[in-house]
Each structure stands twice: as C-alpha cells, then as structure tokens.
Write a protein that holds these residues in place. Structure first.
Motif, short mmCIF file in Angstrom:
data_model
loop_
_atom_site.label_atom_id
_atom_site.label_comp_id
_atom_site.label_asym_id
_atom_site.label_seq_id
_atom_site.Cartn_x
_atom_site.Cartn_y
_atom_site.Cartn_z
N LEU A 56 0.89 -0.95 -0.28
CA LEU A 56 0.07 0.05 -0.15
C LEU A 56 1.01 1.08 -0.09
O LEU A 56 0.51 2.27 -0.69
CB LEU A 56 -1.12 0.01 1.26
N LYS A 57 1.90 1.22 0.69
CA LYS A 57 3.13 2.40 0.54
C LYS A 57 3.42 2.66 -0.86
O LYS A 57 3.26 3.66 -1.12
CB LYS A 57 4.25 1.66 1.24
N ASP A 58 3.65 1.84 -1.80
CA ASP A 58 3.98 1.92 -2.91
C ASP A 58 2.79 2.15 -3.84
O ASP A 58 2.96 3.14 -4.69
CB ASP A 58 4.49 0.44 -3.55
N ASP A 86 -7.27 8.91 -3.32
CA ASP A 86 -7.34 7.87 -1.89
C ASP A 86 -8.02 6.52 -2.21
O ASP A 86 -7.80 5.56 -1.74
CB ASP A 86 -7.82 8.67 -0.62
N ARG A 87 -9.00 6.75 -3.08
CA ARG A 87 -10.08 5.60 -3.39
C ARG A 87 -9.15 4.49 -4.09
O ARG A 87 -9.61 3.33 -3.66
CB ARG A 87 -10.98 6.21 -4.38
N ASP A 88 -8.21 4.86 -4.73
CA ASP A 88 -7.35 3.81 -5.47
C ASP A 88 -6.79 2.99 -4.34
O ASP A 88 -6.64 1.63 -4.23
CB ASP A 88 -6.28 4.16 -6.24
N VAL A 89 -6.24 3.66 -3.31
CA VAL A 89 -5.46 2.98 -2.25
C VAL A 89 -6.62 2.13 -1.43
O VAL A 89 -6.33 1.00 -1.10
CB VAL A 89 -4.83 4.04 -1.17
N ILE A 90 -7.74 2.73 -1.34
CA ILE A 90 -8.78 2.05 -0.51
C ILE A 90 -9.12 0.95 -1.17
O ILE A 90 -9.29 -0.37 -0.75
CB ILE A 90 -9.89 2.79 -0.03
N ARG A 91 -9.30 0.81 -2.65
CA ARG A 91 -9.87 -0.20 -3.19
C ARG A 91 -8.60 -1.37 -3.49
O ARG A 91 -8.96 -2.66 -3.44
CB ARG A 91 -10.01 0.30 -4.82
N ILE A 108 -10.40 -10.49 -8.52
CA ILE A 108 -9.76 -10.99 -7.70
C ILE A 108 -8.10 -11.41 -7.64
O ILE A 108 -7.40 -11.44 -7.00
CB ILE A 108 -10.27 -12.31 -7.28
N GLN A 109 -7.78 -11.38 -9.07
CA GLN A 109 -6.41 -11.67 -9.32
C GLN A 109 -5.46 -10.55 -9.48
O GLN A 109 -4.14 -10.36 -9.53
CB GLN A 109 -6.44 -12.56 -10.67
N LEU A 110 -6.14 -9.22 -9.55
CA LEU A 110 -5.12 -7.98 -9.66
C LEU A 110 -4.29 -7.76 -8.25
O LEU A 110 -3.22 -7.61 -8.51
CB LEU A 110 -5.94 -6.61 -9.65
N PRO A 111 -4.83 -7.90 -7.24
CA PRO A 111 -3.81 -8.04 -5.90
C PRO A 111 -2.87 -9.14 -6.15
O PRO A 111 -1.66 -8.84 -5.52
CB PRO A 111 -4.98 -8.12 -5.16
N HIS A 112 -3.17 -10.28 -6.58
CA HIS A 112 -2.31 -11.30 -6.77
C HIS A 112 -1.20 -10.77 -7.66
O HIS A 112 0.08 -11.12 -7.39
CB HIS A 112 -2.90 -12.66 -7.17
N ALA A 113 -1.39 -10.27 -8.67
CA ALA A 113 -0.18 -9.87 -9.80
C ALA A 113 0.26 -8.71 -9.03
O ALA A 113 1.75 -8.63 -9.08
CB ALA A 113 -1.16 -9.30 -11.11
N ILE A 114 -0.14 -7.83 -8.28
CA ILE A 114 0.49 -6.73 -7.75
C ILE A 114 1.52 -7.21 -6.46
O ILE A 114 2.41 -6.89 -6.53
CB ILE A 114 -0.53 -5.90 -6.85
N PHE A 115 1.10 -8.03 -5.69
CA PHE A 115 1.76 -8.96 -4.82
C PHE A 115 3.10 -9.55 -5.41
O PHE A 115 4.25 -9.41 -5.14
CB PHE A 115 1.05 -9.90 -4.07
N MET A 116 2.97 -10.18 -6.57
CA MET A 116 3.89 -10.97 -7.25
C MET A 116 4.95 -10.01 -7.76
O MET A 116 6.29 -10.52 -7.99
CB MET A 116 3.40 -12.11 -8.25
N LYS A 127 5.01 -0.48 -12.74
CA LYS A 127 4.14 -1.59 -12.93
C LYS A 127 2.98 -1.61 -12.05
O LYS A 127 1.97 -1.60 -12.62
CB LYS A 127 5.03 -2.86 -12.87
N PHE A 128 2.89 -1.14 -10.77
CA PHE A 128 1.82 -1.01 -10.12
C PHE A 128 0.99 -0.02 -10.72
O PHE A 128 -0.22 -0.19 -10.74
CB PHE A 128 2.27 -0.44 -8.63
N GLU A 129 1.55 1.05 -11.02
CA GLU A 129 0.66 2.26 -11.84
C GLU A 129 -0.04 1.54 -12.96
O GLU A 129 -1.00 1.96 -13.21
CB GLU A 129 1.75 3.37 -12.24
N ALA A 130 0.78 1.05 -13.92
CA ALA A 130 0.44 0.16 -14.87
C ALA A 130 -0.98 -0.69 -14.67
O ALA A 130 -2.07 -0.60 -15.64
CB ALA A 130 1.08 -0.45 -15.93
N ILE A 131 -0.79 -1.67 -13.69
CA ILE A 131 -1.91 -2.35 -13.32
C ILE A 131 -3.05 -1.64 -12.83
O ILE A 131 -4.31 -1.97 -13.16
CB ILE A 131 -1.42 -3.53 -11.94
N LEU A 132 -2.74 -0.50 -12.08
CA LEU A 132 -4.09 0.46 -11.64
C LEU A 132 -4.71 1.12 -13.03
O LEU A 132 -5.76 0.65 -13.26
CB LEU A 132 -3.69 1.34 -10.80
#
Length: 413
Positions: free
Chosen positions: A218-220, A228-233, A355-363, A398-403
């Motif tokens: 979440l820091k990244d 802020d809504r992006d971070v919350i999401r 459901i898989q977006l956070p998985h990709a973010i984590f990886m 890459k995080f920016e691109a995923i969002l």
C-alpha cells in the motif's frame, strides 16, 4: 558446499516408467537451483544411466523434485502434505486421463496436448501403505531443457507472439479437464476432483507478516496515485484475495476447471525454432493447482507476465484468442458448446478478474525485485524481499500500469 540430498531407492520410482526390460544402472545429481534452504521444493538435475535389455546404456536427463527437506518454516507454509499429492496427481492421473479422452475422440497421437513435461514416477514416502507425505517424497520428470525448452526471464515480460502461444496452450489445459468432467464423470470424480481441493497458502503464515506485506504494498500504491479511493480499493482487493484463498471448494460451473494458480513467467518453459519463433510451451509447478474458474489463470498471467504495452493494445484480443482456442479444444473432443457463448465467457471474466489483480500486484514485488536483494534463486526468497523492494522504480511503474489498465478494462471496480 552443501551435500546433495540422496534419493533412496530411485530405481523403484523410475523403472515402471522405462521401456520394457530397461533398468536404472546409476545416476549423478546436482542442484538445479542454488543449494541451501529451498522455497517450495528442492530441485535436482539428475543424469540417469539407463541399461536396456541388450546391455546398452544411455543417458536420461531428469529433474527430481523433493519437498523442502531442510527448512521447517517452508515445510509449514508450503504444506507438502497437500502440494506434493496435488502435483503428483497432475502427472499420475490427470495427464493419462486427458490423453485417453483425446485418443478416444480420434485425435492423432502426435497431436495430443503436450503441455506437461514427461513423467518418470513419483512417491510420497518409502512406506507404500501411508497416505502422508514425508521426507522421502520425490517426483521425477524429464529435463525439458535438453529438448530446447527454456524458462522465461522475469525482467523481460512476454511479447505478443509468446502470449498468443501461451494462451492457446492454456486454453487446452483448461478445456480438457472440463471435457473429462462432462464426458467421463466417473473417471473425473475418481482420478481428478479429489486431488485439487482449495489451497490456502496463508493458513500457516503469521498474520503479522501478512499485515506487514500488505502495508508495504500500500505504501507503493500511495506513491503512484493521488486518489485515495485507489489505495482503499487495493486494500479491499488484497482482503478479497485473502478471503478467496481461504474460501471453500467451489461448485461445478461451465468455466470451473483445474486452475494452475501460479501461472507466471517462472512456471512456463518455451521452445523456439531457429528463427526465434516461439513454438511450444511446457507448464510446470502444479503445487498449488486447485479447482476454480479458469479466469484466475488468464488474468494473473496477463497482468504478471505480459509486456504492459502488449497487454494494453491486445487485452480484448487476448480474451477472444483464448476463448476461440478453448472452444476449439472442446470441439475436438466432441463436447456440445452451446453453453459456452463468448458473452458468457466475458461475463465470467467480469465476475472474477478483480480477484487476481492483487495477486499480480503482490507478485511484482518478487518478479521485479532488485537483483541485489534477491538470493541467487527464487526458492530462497523470504518475506524480507518485499520490504527491501519498497519504492523501487520498476515495481512502482508496474503498479501504476496495473491500476491504470485495471480501470481501463473495467476490472478494478
């Protein structure tokens, strides 16, 4: 140099899988990956000498996969009691059943789905009566690098040609178990379904570790968005992914199949021709395979392992390419496809993709980790790598691109 683990009674595992009259003469092994405490398993490159009935000896290059023998923490997290049995079942039961289904539908032997490495035996223990995995477990498969397959490079995501090839292979891998379930329910219930129960890797991870990992992510995320809504999401999505992992086995649906669950660049081997054209895929590492919606693999693959520009230009194409290959595979084994419209498939994508977006973010924290923070090999990665890689430019980009793409494709909602 750490001693290489000895494989007790290798002959007993391999000989049933050799041509008639062949025996194991001897073998040498070395670490395929860096020695030390491996992550989910220990991988050995094995050079076996096989003696045929006429006395000739030939070399057979194999890979032996052992559970994490030396590290109790990894044993606890990776739960070999479940993961070894699942992975063995892919080779032991699923692959031969899929071959039989295709042959009985008239598909020529040379045209069968060949996305799995060839299997040379496995066991979970030296005790044939036990059903519990112990430290003598082993899985043997061909070393596909000898046939020109090579692993991807985590710093060079897949291009358009590679992605099209992989999606075609993935569609076959997903469609054939569905065909087996529909056409041979008895074989399916006996040989396949029991081995692919839901698996929650978090169940043995300390909640404080988990909390720390999520807060680093979440820091990244905060650094790449002013909303802020992006971070919350993203926080919501991380929780959704955790509760998805912890949820119960899913019911059968038109698009439920054996999801690989970890389909990123490190778990596929590609073969290229002389011109450098990608021509074949082998999928490896089925430790966390489980029953679920095929969308999980598609979205995780696209967002974790495909070049951002290629994904942006082709997301809709990719879904259609996958869908067409999926339908084509079902048709080759004579499955009625009237329940499988493109609209229904796209609806399944809309319901499941987020459901898989956070998985990709984590990886991304692992895939794009700075080389200096990484052990020589993935199998040694521990959670400290995640905090060491907070704020790294390639990851944050890459995080920016995923969002951005998650919103653009309407799956971030």
């Amino acid at each position: 140099m750490e001693e290489i683990p000895n494989i007790t009674d290798l002959a007993q595992v391999i000989e049933p899988h050799l041509p008639e009259g062949c025996t194991l003469d001897s073998y040498d092994s070395r670490y395929l990956t860096k020695p030390g405490d491996n992550y989910g398993s220990i991988m050995l490159a094995v050079q076996a000498k096989i003696r045929s009935s006429d006395g000739g000896v030939r070399e057979l290059p194999l890979i032996a996969k052992l559970p994490p023998l030396t590290n109790d923490l990894y044993w606890q997290i990776f739960q070999p009691e479940r993961t070894c049995i699942t992975e063995n079942a892919v080779y032991q039961y699923l692959s031969p059943e899929l071959d039989k289904l295709q042959l009985q539908s008239g598909i020529l032997p040379a045209q069968l789905f060949d996305g799995f490495p060839r299997y040379y035996g496995s066991r979970i223990s030296l005790d044939p009566r036990t059903s519990k995995v112990d430290r003598n477990a082993v899985l043997l498969q061909e070393n596909v690098t000898v046939r020109g397959f090579r692993p991807g490079n985590r710093h060079r995501p897949y291009n358009l040609a590679e992605t099209v090839l992989i999606l075609n292979s993935l569609a076959q891998y997903h469609a054939l178990p569905i065909a087996l379930r529909l056409k041979k329910p008895q074989a399916y219930e006996e040989y396949v379904r029991p081995y692919f129960k839901k698996f929650d890797m978090n169940s043995n991870i300390d909640p404080a570790e988990k909390e720390l990992m999520n807060s680093e992510i979440l820091k990244d995320i905060m650094s790449v968005t002013s909303d802020d809504r992006d971070v919350i999401r993203v926080k919501e999505l991380l929780d959704i992914f955790d509760s998805f992992q912890a949820s119960k086995d899913v019911e059968d649906g038109p698009f439920t199949t054996l999801v690989h669950g970890d389909l990123w660049i490190n778990n596929m081997m590609l073969k290229y021709d002389e011109e450098g054209t990608p021509i074949k895929v082998k999928i490896v590492d089925f430790q966390i395979a489980q029953y679920g919606s095929l969308v999980h693999d598609i979205i995780f693959l696209l967002f974790s392992s495909v070049d951002v520009n290629v994904l942006e230009e082709n997301y809709k194409n990719f879904l259609t390419i996958y869908y067409n290959a999926f339908i084509q595979t079902l048709r080759t084994v004579n499955v009625d496809c009237s329940n499988y419209s493109l609209d229904l498939f796209l609806e399944e994508v809309q319901q499941t993709a987020h459901i898989q977006l956070p998985h990709a973010i984590f990886m991304m924290k692992v895939i794009l980790a700075d080389v200096s923070t990484m052990p020589e090999n993935f199998k040694d990665v521990d959670f400290s790598v995640l905090s060491k890689n907070t704020g790294i430019k390639t990851i944050v980009t890459k995080f920016e691109a995923i969002l951005r793409l998650g919103k653009k494709f309407n799956i971030f909602h």
